[in-house]
Design an enzyme around this catalytic site. Structure first.
Site, PDB file in Angstrom:
ATOM      1  N   GLY A 123       0.809  -1.224   0.000  1.00 48.36           N
ATOM      2  CA  GLY A 123       0.000   0.000   0.000  1.00 48.36           C
ATOM      3  C   GLY A 123       0.838   1.267   0.000  1.00 48.36           C
ATOM      4  N   LYS A 192       2.274 -11.464  -2.168  1.00 47.82           N
ATOM      5  CA  LYS A 192       3.071 -10.223  -2.234  1.00 47.82           C
ATOM      6  C   LYS A 192       4.548 -10.553  -2.447  1.00 47.82           C
ATOM      7  CE  LYS A 192      -0.206  -7.712   0.700  1.00 47.82           C
ATOM      8  NZ  LYS A 192      -0.608  -7.480   2.084  1.00 47.82           N
TER       9      LYS A 192
HETATM   10  N1  HSE Z   1      -5.141  -8.198   4.403  1.00 46.22           N
HETATM   11  C1  HSE Z   1      -4.021  -7.408   4.012  1.00 46.22           C
HETATM   12  C2  HSE Z   1      -3.155  -7.140   5.232  1.00 46.22           C
HETATM   13  C3  HSE Z   1      -4.509  -6.125   3.390  1.00 46.22           C
HETATM   14  O1  HSE Z   1      -3.603  -7.445   6.353  1.00 46.22           O
HETATM   15  O2  HSE Z   1      -2.039  -6.675   5.097  1.00 46.22           O
HETATM   16  C4  HSE Z   1      -3.463  -5.338   2.668  1.00 46.22           C
HETATM   17  O3  HSE Z   1      -2.931  -6.017   1.578  1.00 46.22           O
END
Ligand code: HSE
Length: 336
Positions: A123, A192
């Site tokens: 993010g 990721k």
């Molecule tokens: N579920 C993810 C987290 C949201 O907890 O990091 C962000 O990618």
């Protein structure tokens, strides 16, 4: 100057956030929106003329399509159709990029369009933008906290809360996945990590080949680790070796004085080691606004014409290695 028109598919946490923060931007304008549930149009005060009648209607009337739906099949259709129709695309969809990113990038290259997905990892850190810079040189190791929910859950457990209660709070706060087992199983961080690996090495690993330990840890292990001046954190780990790449996700012990040990709440942290030195990134990795800003940054870079297209290929033959970490009470130790 021609106004860049953006079509938004999905008005959930990320899409709704993107819509709300985009209203006064001068670089682009959201002109069409499509969402499964009509209720969201009311919640976000979407004017009737902005509501697209269907996907085709949305794609045809805009320059850039933002996919903020989540899942695989429908987003894949949205992105593919948009690219085939000659539109640029921005998505935050880590599940889709980790699975089919190579095919979609190939399609975008073929169509001469952009496909950006900065919001899929970290993010507001923002991870991919920084990795683009660091991977100009040789990168040897990248590791960090990429899942806010499991980090939150572990810190609550170290204060004595049980896991299911902590997961429920993370859901209420809006940063757990729709299915929080994706956070707890390590799947979210695995996706990721795969995108990071692809970004750095040009090779998208098969997710099934990545070594993953679930967040299965008990109070006794956490207390013991803490008595040794360490903390348990949910780690995603990649080390590039001459004979392959170590790729691992799971809960690990690390020094309580390390930067990562101080990463709390929705913050993410990434350490990138290589020719550019030992660099650390931190930032808010989950939740509505940080993710929405990351989407907006990609839209603006396309609108301004300065977006560069990442490139990677799926590599089924990639030699994925399991790191040989030392352990304490059954918890792997990361050397920071
Ligand atoms: N579920 C993810 C987290 C949201 O907890 O990091 C962000 O990618």
């Amino acid at each position: 100057m021609k106004m860049v028109k953006v079509g938004l598919v999905g008005l959930g946490t990320v899409g709704g956030g993107f819509y709300d923060i985009s209203k006064k931007r001068k670089e682009f304008q959201i002109t069409k929106i499509l969402n499964r549930s009509e209720r969201k149009y009311v919640t976000h005060y979407v004017p009737d003329e902005m509501i697209a009648s269907d996907l085709h209607d949305l794609i045809e009337r805009v320059d850039i399509v933002v996919e903020a739906v989540g899942g695989i099949d429908f987003p894949n259709k949205v992105i593919s159709q948009a690219l085939i129709s000659g539109k640029d695309v921005v998505t935050a969809n880590k599940a889709l990029i980790a699975d089919k990113g190579d095919e979609l990038l190939k399609l975008s290259e073929k169509m001469g369009r952009k496909l950006l997905f900065g919001a899929s990892v970290g993010g507001g850190m923002p991870a991919l933008l920084n990795l683009q810079y660091h991977s100009l040189g040789k990168v040897t190791r990248v590791y960090g906290i990429l899942n806010a929910t499991s980090n939150f859950v572990l810190s609550k457990m170290s204060q004595g809360m049980d896991m299911s209660r902590a997961v429920k709070i993370a859901q209420e706060e809006g940063y757990a996945e729709q299915d929080p087992s994706d956070d707890i199983s390590g799947m979210d961080a695995t996706r990721k990590l795969a995108i990071i690996c692809a970004y750095i090495t040009g090779k998208l690993p098969n997710l099934k080949g990545i070594f993953v330990n679930q967040l299965q840890i008990n109070q006794e292990q956490i207390s013991y680790v803490e008595s040794m001046e360490m903390v348990v954190k949910p780690i995603a780990y990649m080390k590039i070796k001459s004979n392959g790449i170590e790729l691992w996700v799971g809960p690990a012990a690390l020094s309580k004085n390390s930067k990562m040990a101080k990463t709390n709440g929705t913050e993410n942290c990434l350490i990138i080691e290589g020719e550019s030195g030992i660099n650390s990134l931190t930032g808010v990795g989950a939740g509505r606004n940080p993710t929405a800003f990351s989407v907006m940054a990609d839209v603006i870079s396309i609108a301004k014409g300065n977006a560069t297209l990442p490139y990677f290929k799926k590599d089924e033959t990639l030699n994925i290695l399991e790191p040989a970490f030392k352990e304490i009470k059954g918890v792997k130790i990361i050397d920071t």
